[in-house]
Scaffold this active site. Structure first.
Site, PDB file in Angstrom:
ATOM      1  N   GLU A  73     -12.423   0.477  -9.870  1.00 33.08           N
ATOM      2  CA  GLU A  73     -12.074  -0.465 -10.957  1.00 33.08           C
ATOM      3  C   GLU A  73     -13.020  -0.439 -12.155  1.00 33.08           C
ATOM      4  OE1 GLU A  73     -12.153  -1.281  -7.722  1.00 33.08           O
ATOM      5  OE2 GLU A  73      -9.997  -1.393  -7.327  1.00 33.08           O
ATOM      6  N   GLU A 102       0.832  -1.211   0.000  1.00 38.08           N
ATOM      7  CA  GLU A 102       0.000   0.000   0.000  1.00 38.08           C
ATOM      8  C   GLU A 102       0.861   1.254   0.000  1.00 38.08           C
ATOM      9  OE1 GLU A 102      -3.117   0.044  -0.484  1.00 38.08           O
ATOM     10  OE2 GLU A 102      -3.918  -1.890   0.173  1.00 38.08           O
ATOM     11  N   ASP A 162      -4.767  -9.684  -8.435  1.00 35.05           N
ATOM     12  CA  ASP A 162      -5.004  -8.674  -9.482  1.00 35.05           C
ATOM     13  C   ASP A 162      -3.803  -7.912 -10.049  1.00 35.05           C
ATOM     14  OD1 ASP A 162      -4.800  -7.398  -7.013  1.00 35.05           O
ATOM     15  OD2 ASP A 162      -6.765  -6.438  -7.077  1.00 35.05           O
ATOM     16  N   ARG A 214       0.593   3.800  -3.127  1.00 33.79           N
ATOM     17  CA  ARG A 214      -0.031   5.099  -2.846  1.00 33.79           C
ATOM     18  C   ARG A 214       1.006   6.194  -2.620  1.00 33.79           C
ATOM     19  NH1 ARG A 214      -5.726   3.828   0.196  1.00 33.79           N
ATOM     20  NH2 ARG A 214      -5.694   1.593  -0.101  1.00 33.79           N
TER      21      ARG A 214
END
Ligand code: DMJ
Length: 641
Positions: free
Chosen positions: A533, A266, A399, A270
């Site tokens: 998404e 993360e 993903d 980010r």
């Protein structure tokens, strides 16, 4: 001082001789030596005992010692294939047995050598006085501090800035589209201004309670996640005062020397992604410097026996570990497999190959592994280098690993052929084993779990529509048309998942079971947390086809967010998309500003804003420029600048 009673190994206490004054001058020293001797004796007895237990106990007892943290080394090997003892563990088959026995032997020798080394070090320590030890620790500490200081102040080498095309503009000619784009910009202002007022410096905002919010992925400190994540969206929308405000906060407050345990993935997507994009767009050095400082803090996460990083790392101590919920102490494919883009850019900008090598090492290791049905399981143990639970998904946990294979190729100006090959192989296996058509004709991506296909698709997996479209050009056997069509089918299915709800917002996950199609069944799957998404896929499909349906679907989603998620203090997720009266979860996620609003804005902009042959978006929608790395295969050599 009274002479202590001596404790012999039998445990019987022998009274110390009461001889009055010391019989000889070195009495104190003699006593210290005896204490050390006894300590040594106990230590060696303990170690001998451990060795004895390890080598002489029957095999089955060794395998049970999970609580000692050796489970990963000692996972049993059986010939019978998966599931015999632990259905969650992917087991090794016959032909590999010899290799694994050798591997076990090697590990055992390593453990033995480590123990001997530790014993030697302990003996050495016992020989030193307390003062000597204290002095040693002090020296070590100052050395580390000095190293850190030098690193932090080290100016980064000048690097030619890549070709930055289309960082402004994109004004649509059509008045209606222009109005829509303005509306999205207004939504961004609303989200940002409220965060500015009520959550400034916190990671995220509670728009109803009107205060800061955070989750464990950001650790325990206030790192202004929303600021860092939102910067590039502010920039491309032309919200320059807000951008400068964010920049000031970063200059004055963003500090990574905190005792805080963060998610490596993360923080990479980010923070490092956000800072790098802000740097490329604005040219402000501070963003590059902060990105590199943070990346250095993540590096200790790679100190595992295999080089597969831990999921979490403490920014101060560098100690890493994995999520407690992950199968058999595993690291997660979508986490350690989603570092490549940012790390290649870090090496490019610093001239330091350390980042590049870390991610290439991960890739090489994955290439060597057996893949059941050509699919990558989501769990990989960083100690043993073996797969954990046999679960494959293009949604959560898997993903962005696939996304980064494709984007590594695109980002290298299509020179990283190895990445493209891995992507093509993976997509072929996904199409063969995971992609199905429902009775009602909806194409969906299921999940492979413990030997069967779950007919369930997550909101997260909807990104794949855009990925297939993005990867169409350059696909094998010139199947570009096929992949564009596949992307369009996924977009249609995901649109259906929105359209079949009361709020016209998509659930977290939806099923294809008998009469149920593209609808969430369990209450726990009915929420919408401002995720991007589906809109992301609409945008990619729009760029590649200019079919107006994608703008129409994107606008429907924007209106639904405005109607059901907007509150006076910002935007909030909703708990049940099938209930006409929404209950809010009171969280404004940082990715709403980084991704959802950015993709909407781009959907109503011209293609000249951030054109896809010059920019590649990381998985958090942070645009990074294509590095024209001609003359390099990215196979271990520095990028050519
Ligand atoms: C984002 O942080 C990224 O898109 C990530 O890859 C997946 N999840 C969220 C948004 O849903």
């Amino acid at each position: 001082m009274t002479a202590p009673a001596l404790l012999p190994l039998s445990g019987r206490r022998i009274p110390a001789p009461s001889l009055g004054p010391p019989a000889f001058p070195h009495h104190r020293a003699t006593l210290r030596l005896s204490e050390k001797f006894i300590l040594l004796l106990i230590l060696s007895a303990f170690i001998t005992l451990c060795f004895g237990a390890f080598f002489f106990l029957p095999d089955s007892s060794k395998h049970k010692r999970f609580d000692l943290g050796l489970e990963d080394v000692l996972i049993p090997h059986v010939d019978a294939g998966r599931g015999a003892r632990d259905p969650g563990v992917f087991l090794i088959h016959g032909p590999d047995e010899h290799r694994h026995r050798e591997e076990e032997e090697r590990l055992r020798n390593k453990i033995r050598a480590d123990h001997e080394k530790a014993l030697e070090e302990a003996k050495e320590k016992l020989r030193k006085s307390r003062e000597e030890i204290r002095a040693e620790i002090q020296t070590e500490k100052s050395k580390i501090l000095q190293e850190l200081k030098t690193k932090e102040n080290k100016p980064l080498p000048p690097v030619p800035v890549p070709n930055l095309v289309g960082i402004n503009g994109g004004d649509p000619e059509d008045t209606d589209i222009r109005k829509k784009r303005e509306k999205i910009k207004e939504m961004m202002k609303h989200a940002w201004d409220n965060y500015r007022t009520y959550g400034w410096g916190h990671n995220e905002l509670r728009p109803i309670a009107r205060k800061g919010h955070s989750t464990n992925i950001f650790g325990s400190s206030q790192m202004g996640a929303t600021i860092v994540d939102a910067l590039d969206t502010l920039y491309i929308m032309g919200l320059h005062d807000e951008f400068v405000d964010g920049q000031r906060w970063i200059e004055d407050n963003l500090d990574f020397s905190v005792n805080s345990e963060v998610s490596v993935f993360e923080v990479n997507i980010r923070f490092i992604g956000g800072l790098l994009a802000a740097y490329y767009l604005s040219g402000e050095e501070i963003f590059k410097v902060k990105a590199v400082q943070l990346a250095e803090k993540l590096l200790p996460a790679f100190n595992t026996p295999t080089g597969i990083p831990w999921a979490m790392v403490n920014l101060k101590s560098g100690v890493g570990r994995n999520w407690g919920w992950a199968s058999a102490g595993s690291s997660i494919l979508a986490e350690f497999g989603t570092l490549h883009m940012e790390f290649v850019h870090l090496s490019y900008l610093t001239g330091d190959l350390v980042y590049f090598k870390k991610v290439m090492h991960i890739r090489k290791l994955l290439q060597k592994m057996d893949r059941p049905n050509g699919l990558y399981p989501n769990y990989l143990n960083p100690r043993t280098g073996r797969w954990g639970q046999y679960h494959t998904s293009v949604g959560g946990l898997g993903d962005s690993f696939y996304e980064y294979l494709l984007k590594a190729w695109l980002m290298s100006d299509k020179t990283d052929h190895e990445a493209r090959k891995m992507y093509d192989d993976a997509v072929e296996a996904i199409e063969k084993h995971l992609i199905k058509k429902s009775r009602g004709g909806l194409v969906f991506i299921g999940e492979w779990k413990n030997g069967h296909l779950e007919k369930k698709m997550g909101h997260l997996a909807c990104f794949a529509g855009g990925m297939f479209a993005l990867g169409a050009d350059g696909s094998r056997k010139d199947k570009a048309g096929h992949y564009l069509e596949l992307g369009a089918e996924i977009a249609r299915t995901c649109h259906e998942s929105y359209d079949r709800t009361a709020l016209k917002l998509g659930p977290e996950s939806f099923k294809f079971d008998g009469a149920v199609e593209a609808v969430a069944v369990r209450q726990a799957e009915k929420y919408y947390i401002l995720r991007p998404e589906v809109i992301e896929t609409y945008w990619y499909l729009w760029r590649f086809t200019h079919d107006p349906r994608y703008r129409q679907w994107g606008w429907e989603a924007a209106l639904a967010i405005e109607k059901h998620c907007r509150v006076s203090g910002g935007f909030s997720g909703v708990k049940d998309v099938y209930s006409p009266t929404p209950t809010h979860d009171d969280v404004q996620q940082s990715f709403f500003l980084a991704e959802t609003l950015k993709y909407l804005y781009l959907l109503f902009s011209g293609d000249d804003l951030l054109p896809l042959d010059h920019w590649v978006f990381n998985t958090e929608a942070h645009p990074l420029p294509v590095l024209h790395l001609a003359n390099t295969t990215l196979a271990g050599e520095p990028a050519v600048r």
